[in-house]
Design a protein around this motif. Structure first.
Motif, short mmCIF file in Angstrom:
data_model
loop_
_atom_site.label_atom_id
_atom_site.label_comp_id
_atom_site.label_asym_id
_atom_site.label_seq_id
_atom_site.Cartn_x
_atom_site.Cartn_y
_atom_site.Cartn_z
N ALA A 1 0.83 -1.21 0.00
CA ALA A 1 0.00 0.00 0.00
C ALA A 1 0.86 1.25 0.00
O ALA A 1 0.56 2.23 -0.67
CB ALA A 1 -0.92 0.00 1.21
N GLY A 2 1.97 1.23 0.72
CA GLY A 2 2.88 2.38 0.77
C GLY A 2 3.60 2.61 -0.54
O GLY A 2 3.89 3.75 -0.92
N ALA A 3 3.87 1.55 -1.28
CA ALA A 3 4.56 1.69 -2.56
C ALA A 3 3.67 2.34 -3.61
O ALA A 3 4.15 2.92 -4.57
CB ALA A 3 5.03 0.33 -3.05
N CYS A 4 2.37 2.25 -3.43
CA CYS A 4 1.43 2.82 -4.40
C CYS A 4 0.99 4.24 -4.03
O CYS A 4 0.13 4.80 -4.68
CB CYS A 4 0.21 1.93 -4.53
N THR A 5 1.57 4.80 -2.99
CA THR A 5 1.22 6.14 -2.56
C THR A 5 2.03 7.16 -3.36
O THR A 5 3.24 7.04 -3.47
CB THR A 5 1.53 6.32 -1.06
N PRO A 6 1.37 8.15 -3.95
CA PRO A 6 2.13 9.15 -4.71
C PRO A 6 2.99 10.01 -3.78
O PRO A 6 2.61 10.31 -2.65
CB PRO A 6 1.06 9.99 -5.39
N ILE A 7 4.16 10.39 -4.27
CA ILE A 7 5.07 11.25 -3.53
C ILE A 7 5.19 12.55 -4.33
O ILE A 7 5.45 12.53 -5.53
CB ILE A 7 6.45 10.58 -3.39
N PHE A 8 4.99 13.67 -3.66
CA PHE A 8 5.06 14.98 -4.32
C PHE A 8 6.34 15.68 -3.89
O PHE A 8 6.69 15.69 -2.72
CB PHE A 8 3.85 15.84 -3.94
N LYS A 9 7.01 16.28 -4.88
CA LYS A 9 8.22 17.05 -4.61
C LYS A 9 8.03 18.46 -5.16
O LYS A 9 7.56 18.62 -6.28
CB LYS A 9 9.45 16.40 -5.25
N ASN A 10 8.38 19.44 -4.35
CA ASN A 10 8.26 20.84 -4.76
C ASN A 10 9.65 21.39 -5.08
O ASN A 10 10.60 21.16 -4.33
CB ASN A 10 7.62 21.67 -3.65
N HIS A 11 9.74 22.14 -6.17
CA HIS A 11 10.99 22.73 -6.61
C HIS A 11 10.76 24.21 -6.88
O HIS A 11 9.75 24.59 -7.46
CB HIS A 11 11.50 22.06 -7.89
N GLY A 12 11.70 25.04 -6.51
CA GLY A 12 11.63 26.45 -6.83
C GLY A 12 10.90 27.28 -5.80
O GLY A 12 10.52 26.79 -4.73
N TYR A 13 10.74 28.57 -6.13
CA TYR A 13 10.17 29.53 -5.19
C TYR A 13 9.41 30.62 -5.95
O TYR A 13 9.90 31.15 -6.95
CB TYR A 13 11.29 30.17 -4.36
N ILE A 14 8.21 30.92 -5.48
CA ILE A 14 7.45 32.07 -5.95
C ILE A 14 7.04 32.85 -4.71
O ILE A 14 6.55 32.26 -3.74
CB ILE A 14 6.21 31.65 -6.77
N PRO A 15 7.27 34.16 -4.70
CA PRO A 15 6.91 34.96 -3.52
C PRO A 15 5.42 34.87 -3.22
O PRO A 15 4.60 34.79 -4.14
CB PRO A 15 7.28 36.39 -3.93
N PRO A 16 5.05 34.90 -1.94
CA PRO A 16 3.63 34.85 -1.57
C PRO A 16 2.91 36.14 -2.00
O PRO A 16 3.54 37.20 -2.17
CB PRO A 16 3.66 34.72 -0.05
N PRO A 17 1.60 36.08 -2.18
CA PRO A 17 0.82 37.25 -2.63
C PRO A 17 0.99 38.48 -1.72
O PRO A 17 0.96 39.60 -2.21
CB PRO A 17 -0.63 36.76 -2.61
N GLU A 18 1.17 38.26 -0.42
CA GLU A 18 1.34 39.40 0.50
C GLU A 18 2.59 40.20 0.15
O GLU A 18 2.59 41.43 0.20
CB GLU A 18 1.45 38.93 1.96
N ASP A 19 3.68 39.49 -0.19
CA ASP A 19 4.92 40.17 -0.55
C ASP A 19 4.80 40.85 -1.91
O ASP A 19 5.34 41.94 -2.12
CB ASP A 19 6.09 39.19 -0.57
N LEU A 20 4.09 40.21 -2.84
CA LEU A 20 3.90 40.80 -4.17
C LEU A 20 3.04 42.07 -4.09
O LEU A 20 3.20 42.98 -4.90
CB LEU A 20 3.26 39.80 -5.12
N ALA A 21 2.13 42.11 -3.12
CA ALA A 21 1.26 43.28 -2.97
C ALA A 21 2.07 44.53 -2.60
O ALA A 21 1.63 45.65 -2.85
CB ALA A 21 0.18 43.01 -1.94
N GLU A 22 3.23 44.35 -2.01
CA GLU A 22 4.08 45.47 -1.63
C GLU A 22 4.77 46.12 -2.83
O GLU A 22 5.23 47.25 -2.74
CB GLU A 22 5.14 45.02 -0.63
#
Length: 158
Positions: free
Chosen positions: A24-45
């Motif tokens: 069951a564990g082998a069939c579980t999807p694994i997600f990996k995140n790469h990179g960075y985008i500033p959060p909307p609060e910082d972009l609002a500035e």
């Protein structure tokens, strides 16, 4: 099936249970995140027509990459990749935040692009091709026997 499991010894039951968990564990999807985008609060500035390259970098951080042409823009990229068992990894989301500047270095535009918009943002790496053919180490090493020429040694007298 239930009768067979009831006849097993307690250690065997544990082993069967552990095997089921592993499958069951082998069939579980694994997600990996790469990179960075500033959060909307910082972009609002960031104010278009007011902020400069330096103030943008202070507010949201250094970009993932910047334009090849001098003074073209900052680019922030974030990808989310799903790994599922033996299948090939699949990009499930990709966002690109582009901050462009005018000739004076003042923010001209802030744009977002992504897979959700129907805009595919291909990420490409340029790799220098090597001249080594698809041969193993020993074949390369032994292939040079007989190609030795003492005249090619630097500083050798003729």
């Amino acid at each position: 099936m239930l009768k067979v499991v009831n006849r097993l010894k307690p250690a065997s039951k544990t082993l069967v249970f552990a095997a089921c968990l592993a499958v069951a564990g082998a069939c579980t999807p694994i997600f990996k995140n790469h990179g960075y985008i500033p959060p909307p609060e910082d972009l609002a500035e960031i104010k278009v027509g007011v902020d400069t390259r330096e103030s943008v970098e202070e507010a949201v951080g250094a970009p993932s990459s910047s334009g090849v042409v001098r003074d073209s823009g900052f680019y922030y990229v974030r990808s989310r990749v799903r790994h599922y068992g033996p299948k090939r990894p699949e990009v499930v989301s990709r966002e690109l935040l582009a901050i462009s500047f005018d000739d004076r270095g003042v923010v001209r535009n802030i744009e977002r692009f992504g897979l959700e918009d129907g805009i595919v943002v291909p990420l490409d790496r340029r790799i220098t091709e090597s001249t080594i053919e698809n041969r193993g180490f020993l074949r390369q090493l032994l292939g040079n026997i007989g190609n030795f020429n003492p005249a090619n040694i630097p500083g050798a007298s003729n």
